[in-house]
Scaffold this motif. Sequence first.
Motif, mmCIF file in Angstrom:
data_model
loop_
_atom_site.group_PDB
_atom_site.id
_atom_site.type_symbol
_atom_site.label_atom_id
_atom_site.label_comp_id
_atom_site.label_asym_id
_atom_site.label_seq_id
_atom_site.Cartn_x
_atom_site.Cartn_y
_atom_site.Cartn_z
ATOM 1 N N TRP A 79 0.833 -1.203 0.000
ATOM 2 C CA TRP A 79 0.000 0.000 0.000
ATOM 3 C C TRP A 79 0.866 1.251 0.000
ATOM 4 N N GLY A 80 1.997 1.209 0.733
ATOM 5 C CA GLY A 80 2.905 2.340 0.742
ATOM 6 C C GLY A 80 3.540 2.577 -0.620
ATOM 7 N N ALA A 81 3.863 1.495 -1.330
ATOM 8 C CA ALA A 81 4.402 1.634 -2.687
ATOM 9 C C ALA A 81 3.378 2.283 -3.605
ATOM 10 N N LEU A 82 2.122 1.894 -3.451
ATOM 11 C CA LEU A 82 1.063 2.501 -4.257
ATOM 12 C C LEU A 82 0.914 3.981 -3.924
ATOM 13 N N ALA A 83 0.984 4.317 -2.634
ATOM 14 C CA ALA A 83 0.852 5.720 -2.224
ATOM 15 C C ALA A 83 1.977 6.567 -2.807
ATOM 16 N N LEU A 84 3.213 6.042 -2.780
ATOM 17 C CA LEU A 84 4.335 6.805 -3.325
ATOM 18 C C LEU A 84 4.207 6.965 -4.831
ATOM 19 N N VAL A 112 7.417 2.865 -10.541
ATOM 20 C CA VAL A 112 7.704 3.040 -9.115
ATOM 21 C C VAL A 112 6.991 1.972 -8.293
ATOM 22 N N PHE A 113 5.741 1.729 -8.603
ATOM 23 C CA PHE A 113 4.985 0.727 -7.841
ATOM 24 C C PHE A 113 5.590 -0.661 -8.004
ATOM 25 N N ILE A 114 5.915 -1.043 -9.227
ATOM 26 C CA ILE A 114 6.484 -2.377 -9.461
ATOM 27 C C ILE A 114 7.818 -2.524 -8.736
ATOM 28 N N THR A 115 8.638 -1.494 -8.796
ATOM 29 C CA THR A 115 9.955 -1.563 -8.162
ATOM 30 C C THR A 115 9.855 -1.708 -6.652
ATOM 31 N N LEU A 116 8.968 -0.939 -6.032
ATOM 32 C CA LEU A 116 8.865 -0.957 -4.576
ATOM 33 C C LEU A 116 8.014 -2.113 -4.052
ATOM 34 N N ALA A 117 7.061 -2.566 -4.837
ATOM 35 C CA ALA A 117 6.147 -3.608 -4.365
ATOM 36 C C ALA A 117 6.612 -5.013 -4.723
#
Length: 283
Positions: free
Chosen positions: A36-41, A139-144
């Motif tokens: 969820w944090g990756a999505l928020a960023l 960004v989402f794929i990288t962090l999640a």
Amino acid sequence: MPSPEAAAELLRSHGEMRERVEHLGPSRSYALLTVWGALALAVYMAAFLLSFSLTAGDPAAGGGETGNGLYSNMLVFPFLLFGALVRGAQERFSIRSRAAGSGWVAKGLVLGAFVLLLVLNLFGVDYPWLLNPMLAVAVFITLAYEPLQQLSRAPASSVEERWANQPLSPAVRWMTALIGVTSAVLLATSSESWYAYASLVSMLFLVAVLLGWRAPWGLLRTGFEWGPLHWGAFGVTMSILFLMGVLLSRTLWVTTPVSIAAGAVALLVMLAASVLPARSKAR
């Protein structure tokens, strides 16, 4: 020399400690919060680029004044709150900060891409609009990626480890409600000429809670106590703030009734989260 019984007890304690240390790591609940944090960023970066682009949008065609930094607080205020609240969740799940792993190259690349697009915006250099959502997806794929792998590998959480909604302490209830009140004021006044004063008040509130974030009412304790219900309510409030920030910067669609309605929704959601679950349901 210890007796055989004492030696056996020491070995058993050592084995339990080693097993606990090896098990120490993100639980399924924390992995979900990280996703969820990756999505928020990712949404924050996309909203930031969309809000302050100097090249996209045409006021004559219905768009607002581009590159207007007046509404930057709509994005910065909830995101800084989110970062501090996540630190409290890390303490709840016994997660300590660690150095970047093997994905540091990919994270550096997407950060560099964000900075590049931001610089292009600042200097008025035109580029394809689709790069903004494409960057958000990257960004989402990288962090999640890592927490999604943890979710696929981790066994189901036991009843003791399950992340349940618990009644909040009185201090955290007040902080949750104040986050809703400040967000509502920021939203409800966004279409008025005196919005700058409300924005200043929200920043003063943010400075105060960041300075006292380890207090019983601080953001660290608030993030520690919040359950999925409270994080979901804050996610709704963040989404409203992000959306309004983009609309106010890019369009002329936001009128006084719209801004007041958005503020009312954010206020009701956070006030409800501050009192749920009811204290009488506590064990």
